[in-house]
Design an enzyme around this catalytic site. Structure first.
Site, short mmCIF file in Angstrom:
data_model
loop_
_atom_site.label_atom_id
_atom_site.label_comp_id
_atom_site.label_asym_id
_atom_site.label_seq_id
_atom_site.Cartn_x
_atom_site.Cartn_y
_atom_site.Cartn_z
N GLY A 259 4.81 -1.23 2.83
CA GLY A 259 4.22 0.31 2.49
C GLY A 259 5.35 1.27 2.03
O GLY A 259 6.02 1.42 2.90
N HIS B 118 0.98 -1.16 0.03
CA HIS B 118 0.10 -0.03 -0.07
C HIS B 118 0.75 1.31 -0.28
O HIS B 118 1.89 1.61 0.90
CB HIS B 118 -0.73 -0.11 1.19
CG HIS B 118 -0.21 -0.04 2.63
ND1 HIS B 118 -0.08 1.08 2.90
CD2 HIS B 118 0.41 -1.38 3.66
CE1 HIS B 118 0.56 0.91 4.30
NE2 HIS B 118 0.46 -0.04 4.49
N ASP B 119 0.39 1.44 -1.10
CA ASP B 119 0.79 3.50 -0.32
C ASP B 119 2.47 3.80 -1.56
O ASP B 119 2.88 4.85 -1.21
CB ASP B 119 0.90 4.24 0.81
CG ASP B 119 -0.38 4.01 1.31
OD1 ASP B 119 -0.97 5.02 0.80
OD2 ASP B 119 -0.52 3.20 2.31
#
Length: 254
Positions: free
Chosen positions: A134, A116-117
């Site tokens: 992340g 994520h991200d």
């Protein structure tokens, strides 16, 4: 053998979809993409043109991060990427920018992972099972060796290179080659520079810069000052090297 495609998905007529694929709501797939078989794409995700997805790749899935609470976060993918078998890519979290981004012309080999991200640039190679935690930022023309693991919030500069089974917990400057567990700098990615048509003068200049950072015993502040003195002609490669060092937030791998 039919695939399952949500009625809200926007899929260009030229896209080829093999058997047993699942495409969820809020997915947009651009021209000339190929989903071989057993591919799962969830949204909100926007995918450009010419991307190829091999079997059992899972793209745009919810992150397992415990902070995630079903918010409508997104994934964006550029053009002409290859996602080999079992690659996983997660959407963002609201605690960051709610967005995971992948550029163009990247090769993600089998079972590599983008969490994520993350922000991944262009023309990168992730070898088998290389994984980003992340909030990681990867520049352009970076090569991650097989089983490379990158800690959250780290950054890897343009043309950097990691060896087999490397564990990265700090930022890697542009052009630098690292290896081992924990990672340590082992020189410059001169082969990558040569393959991308850097001239010999530029390569020699980056070698001098590398020695200033890693071999002369300067403090980081003094080393950066020395780099600016070396860069009186504003060489683009050396400028990139300096910028990747100055932008380090997690701390420089040194």
């Amino acid at each position: 053998m039919n695939s399952v495609i949500d009625s809200s998905a926007k899929i260009d007529d030229s896209v080829k979809i093999g058997p047993f694929c699942v495409i969820g709501p809020d997915v947009e797939i651009g021209p000339n993409c190929v989903l071989h078989s057993h591919v799962v794409i969830k949204g909100p995700s926007k995918i450009g043109e010419g991307n190829i997805f091999y079997q059992f790749s899972t793209i745009g899935e919810d992150t397992p991060d415990k902070k995630y609470n079903k918010e409508k976060t997104t994934l964006e993918i550029g053009n002409n990427n290859i996602f080999r078998e079992g690659v996983t890519v997660h959407r963002g979290t609201v605690q960051d920018k709610s967005h995971t981004f992948i550029g163009s012309s990247n090769l993600f080999m089998a079972y590599s992972h983008i969490a994520h991200d993350c922000v991944v640039g262009n023309n990168n190679i992730f070898a088998n099972t290389a994984g980003l935690a992340g909030h990681v930022v990867v520049g352009n023309n970076v090569t991650l060796g097989a089983v490379t693991l990158v800690h959250q919030f780290c950054s890897l500069g343009d043309y950097s290179f990691t060896g087999l089974n490397t564990l990265i917990t700090m930022d890697v400057p542009a052009f630098v080659k690292v290896a081992a567990n924990p990672a340590r700098p082992i020189g410059l990615n001169t082969i990558g520079m040569e393959r991308n048509n850097f001239d010999s003068d530029t390569i020699n200049l980056i070698k001098k810069a590398y020695r200033i950072i890693y071999r002369k015993g300067y403090s980081l502040e003094d080393a950066i000052n020395q780099l600016y003195s070396l860069n009186q002609d504003n060489n683009p490669a050396l400028t990139s090297f300096i910028t990747s060092i100055e932008r380090s937030e997690r701390g420089l791998l040194r």
